[in-house]
Scaffold this motif. Structure first.
Motif, short mmCIF file in Angstrom:
data_model
loop_
_atom_site.label_atom_id
_atom_site.label_comp_id
_atom_site.label_asym_id
_atom_site.label_seq_id
_atom_site.Cartn_x
_atom_site.Cartn_y
_atom_site.Cartn_z
N ASN A 26 0.80 -1.22 0.00
CA ASN A 26 0.00 0.00 0.00
C ASN A 26 0.84 1.28 0.00
O ASN A 26 0.32 2.36 0.24
CB ASN A 26 -0.94 0.01 1.21
CG ASN A 26 -1.97 -1.09 1.10
OD1 ASN A 26 -2.52 -1.33 0.03
ND2 ASN A 26 -2.22 -1.77 2.20
N ILE A 27 2.13 1.16 -0.24
CA ILE A 27 3.03 2.32 -0.23
C ILE A 27 3.47 2.65 -1.65
O ILE A 27 3.90 1.76 -2.39
CB ILE A 27 4.26 2.06 0.66
CG1 ILE A 27 3.83 1.85 2.12
CG2 ILE A 27 5.27 3.19 0.55
CD1 ILE A 27 4.95 1.40 3.03
N GLU A 28 3.37 3.93 -2.01
CA GLU A 28 3.87 4.41 -3.30
C GLU A 28 4.78 5.60 -3.05
O GLU A 28 4.54 6.41 -2.16
CB GLU A 28 2.72 4.85 -4.21
CG GLU A 28 1.87 3.71 -4.71
CD GLU A 28 0.78 4.18 -5.67
OE1 GLU A 28 0.39 3.37 -6.52
OE2 GLU A 28 0.32 5.33 -5.57
N TYR A 29 5.82 5.69 -3.89
CA TYR A 29 6.83 6.75 -3.79
C TYR A 29 6.69 7.72 -4.95
O TYR A 29 6.41 7.32 -6.07
CB TYR A 29 8.23 6.13 -3.79
CG TYR A 29 8.42 5.18 -2.63
CD1 TYR A 29 8.73 5.66 -1.37
CD2 TYR A 29 8.23 3.81 -2.79
CE1 TYR A 29 8.85 4.79 -0.29
CE2 TYR A 29 8.36 2.94 -1.73
CZ TYR A 29 8.66 3.44 -0.48
OH TYR A 29 8.79 2.58 0.59
N LEU A 30 6.93 9.00 -4.66
CA LEU A 30 6.84 10.04 -5.68
C LEU A 30 8.20 10.21 -6.35
O LEU A 30 9.21 10.47 -5.69
CB LEU A 30 6.44 11.37 -5.04
CG LEU A 30 6.40 12.58 -5.98
CD1 LEU A 30 5.32 12.40 -7.06
CD2 LEU A 30 6.16 13.87 -5.19
N LEU A 31 8.22 10.05 -7.68
CA LEU A 31 9.42 10.33 -8.46
C LEU A 31 9.06 11.35 -9.54
O LEU A 31 7.98 11.31 -10.12
CB LEU A 31 9.97 9.06 -9.12
CG LEU A 31 10.55 8.00 -8.18
CD1 LEU A 31 11.09 6.82 -8.98
CD2 LEU A 31 11.64 8.57 -7.29
N LEU A 32 10.00 12.26 -9.80
CA LEU A 32 9.85 13.30 -10.81
C LEU A 32 10.83 13.03 -11.94
O LEU A 32 11.98 12.66 -11.69
CB LEU A 32 10.14 14.68 -10.21
CG LEU A 32 9.48 15.03 -8.87
CD1 LEU A 32 9.94 16.41 -8.41
CD2 LEU A 32 7.98 14.95 -8.97
#
Length: 149
Positions: A26-32
């Protein structure tokens, strides 16, 4: 002189699908994705300005690059990761803190430094991140979060 940058590894927790679903699912990471160079993917980060401390830099860069101000996320105590690598034959240090989004639906507003963003689960984030130092940092964050669950 060594280059120095600071940023935040930002994550969000999705709603648990069922009582048996694991925290890690249930964990998502923000990448740009950068709009320059090789268009690599990275968490929000940037160079330390004169008179600025490291955490101030991380907060400012997150505001500038992702449009997120410090009221929209919570800094997580007990996690700080320092990466060291070489860029254009110069040593570079990048320090990351960890932050959780307060609302997983908060809008991301990119600056012109980036052309896209993604919320990704660990394995997808590691594939996008490409650099082994960043992959190791993401895995360390994930292990830290799962150990606290």
């Amino acid at each position: 002189m060594a280059l120095r940058a600071c940023g935040l590894i930002i994550y969000r927790r999705l709603q648990a699908g069922s009582p048996s679903s694991k925290v890690s699912d249930n964990i998502e990471y923000l990448l740009l994705q950068t709009s320059y160079g090789t268009h690599h993917w990275t968490p929000p980060k940037g160079h330390v300005d004169p008179g600025e401390d490291d955490l101030q830099t991380a907060l400012r860069e997150t505001q500038e690059e992702a449009g997120l101000n410090s009221s929209q996320f919570t800094l997580i105590e007990g996690f700080k990761k320092e990466l060291q690598y070489t860029v254009s034959s110069k040593p570079k240090t990048v320090i990351y803190w960890l932050a959780e989004m307060n609302d997983c639906n908060t809008e991301i507003k990119l600056s012109d430094e980036h052309q896209a963003f993604r919320w990704l689960k660990l394995e997808e984030a590691c594939k996008c991140a490409e650099y082994k130092e960043m992959q190791a940092a993401l895995r360390a964050v994930h292990q830290f979060l799962c150990s606290k669950a």
